[in-house]
Write an enzyme that holds these catalytic residues in place. Structure first.
Site, mmCIF file in Angstrom:
data_model
loop_
_atom_site.group_PDB
_atom_site.id
_atom_site.type_symbol
_atom_site.label_atom_id
_atom_site.label_comp_id
_atom_site.label_asym_id
_atom_site.label_seq_id
_atom_site.Cartn_x
_atom_site.Cartn_y
_atom_site.Cartn_z
ATOM 1 N N ASP A 67 0.785 -1.378 0.088
ATOM 2 C CA ASP A 67 -0.136 0.058 0.051
ATOM 3 C C ASP A 67 0.903 1.301 0.022
ATOM 4 O OD1 ASP A 67 0.916 -0.607 2.625
ATOM 5 O OD2 ASP A 67 -0.794 -1.044 3.418
ATOM 6 N N ASN A 136 -7.603 -3.696 14.262
ATOM 7 C CA ASN A 136 -9.075 -4.064 13.910
ATOM 8 C C ASN A 136 -8.922 -5.257 12.835
ATOM 9 O OD1 ASN A 136 -8.041 -3.222 11.877
ATOM 10 N ND2 ASN A 136 -9.539 -1.307 11.700
ATOM 11 N N HIS A 138 -6.956 -5.310 10.159
ATOM 12 C CA HIS A 138 -6.851 -4.636 8.747
ATOM 13 C C HIS A 138 -5.595 -5.485 8.324
ATOM 14 C CE1 HIS A 138 -4.815 -0.820 10.283
ATOM 15 N NE2 HIS A 138 -4.093 -1.796 9.735
ATOM 16 N N GLU A 143 -9.768 -2.213 5.479
ATOM 17 C CA GLU A 143 -10.380 -2.164 6.876
ATOM 18 C C GLU A 143 -11.616 -3.012 6.877
ATOM 19 O OE1 GLU A 143 -8.897 -0.297 9.049
ATOM 20 O OE2 GLU A 143 -7.704 0.887 8.083
HETATM 21 C C1 F6R Z 1 1.578 -1.758 6.115
HETATM 22 C C2 F6R Z 1 0.105 -2.030 6.350
HETATM 23 C C3 F6R Z 1 -0.534 -2.277 7.419
HETATM 24 C C4 F6R Z 1 0.190 -2.707 8.878
HETATM 25 C C5 F6R Z 1 -0.703 -2.851 10.087
HETATM 26 C C6 F6R Z 1 0.207 -3.283 11.366
HETATM 27 O O1 F6R Z 1 1.989 -1.829 4.765
HETATM 28 O O2 F6R Z 1 -0.395 -2.658 5.117
HETATM 29 O O3 F6R Z 1 -1.748 -2.988 7.348
HETATM 30 O O4 F6R Z 1 0.799 -3.857 8.390
HETATM 31 O O5 F6R Z 1 -1.320 -1.395 10.131
HETATM 32 O O6 F6R Z 1 1.210 -1.853 11.483
HETATM 33 P P1 F6R Z 1 2.145 -2.107 12.608
HETATM 34 O O7 F6R Z 1 3.263 -3.240 12.177
HETATM 35 O O8 F6R Z 1 2.704 -0.731 12.755
HETATM 36 O O9 F6R Z 1 1.457 -2.570 13.843
#
Ligand code: F6R
Length: 242
Positions: A67, A136, A138, A143
């Site tokens: 992303d 959550n 995601h 989401e």
């Molecule tokens: C990052 C991404 C997000 C993260 C998720 C967890 O490219 O796609 O889905 O993997 O938000 O983030 P952290 O590792 O910061 O807890």
């Protein structure tokens, strides 16, 4: 699903890095799907160490990140392109031309997303996809929603995500309102999937995602239907799984 519980963040990072380096060693010209966020920073550090020690090479690897914020220049220090350059790409022997992150600067969302899907297909599809896990459930910027989005698409960030990210920008007004993300279908088409999660704050979502019902309200739960998933967590994140 392989569910591996490790002692701490360092052990999680080393174990997950071993999965990636094993995959790259046995498929030197593979296509890796990569993630940003705080969880994979340690594993990227391990991969850099392996490269520096001559035990691993990304010379023929192609990568696609999950992303990117829409409207951020790749040089912006909060862009995911910048994160990848800083944490991995500039420290290993990957060919910069083979690294892909959705083009946040492209003003035409449909064109940016279609081009990304096409580039993944032309590369032969994703081999191993690395994922972090949002609180959550995601994955990427997918989401909780009434249904699983299929392909790379543009999402409007929720107020809570904008607020959470505002600490990283000069002001909340500077936080991008939209992002490009691979869809759940794009992710599920990967041949292998590696998920990393650590910390007590992830314990509830780890249990719901991997041991609860499969529902688009917990997007990561769809991974239970993937035939080749490895989940590597530390013991705090595994605390609620029996
Ligand atoms: C990052 C991404 C997000 C993260 C998720 C967890 O490219 O796609 O889905 O993997 O938000 O983030 P952290 O590792 O910061 O807890």
């Amino acid at each position: 699903m392989k569910f591996i519980v490790t002692e701490n963040y360092e052990a999680m990072s080393r174990t997950a890095a071993r999965v990636i380096s094993g995959y790259v060693s046995s498929h030197p010209d593979c296509v890796l799907g990569l993630a940003t966020g705080s969880t994979p920073i340690g594993l990227y550090r391990c991969l850099v160490e392996d490269c520096e020690a001559g035990a691993l090479s990304f010379k023929d690897v192609t990568s696609f990140n999950l992303d990117e914020y829409r409207g951020l220049d790749p040089q912006h220090d909060q862009s995911y392109r910048y994160f990848m350059e800083h944490n991995l790409f500039s420290h290993v022997d990957i060919d910069p031309a083979r690294t892909h992150v959705p083009d946040g600067a492209c003003p035409d969302a449909d064109a940016a997303c279609a081009a990304y899907e096409q580039a993944i297909a032309e590369a032969g599809g994703l081999g191993l996809q690395l994922l972090g896990l949002g609180h959550n459930g995601h994955i990427g910027f997918n989401e909780p929603a009434p249904e699983f989005p299929k392909e790379t698409h543009c999402v409007a960030l929720t107020e809570s995500t904008i607020n959470a990210n505002s600490r990283l920008f000069d002001s909340a007004d500077d936080v991008p309102r939209e992002a490009y993300t691979m869809g759940i279908g794009t992710i599920m088409a990967a041949k292998e999937i590696l998920v990393v999660a650590n910390g007590a704050d992830k314990a509830d979502i780890v249990r719901r995602a991997f041991f609860g019902p499969v529902t688009p309200e917990v997007p990561a739960s769809i991974l239970q239907f993937h035939p080749n998933v490895t989940v590597v967590v530390d013991k705090e994140a595994a605390a609620l799984c029996q």
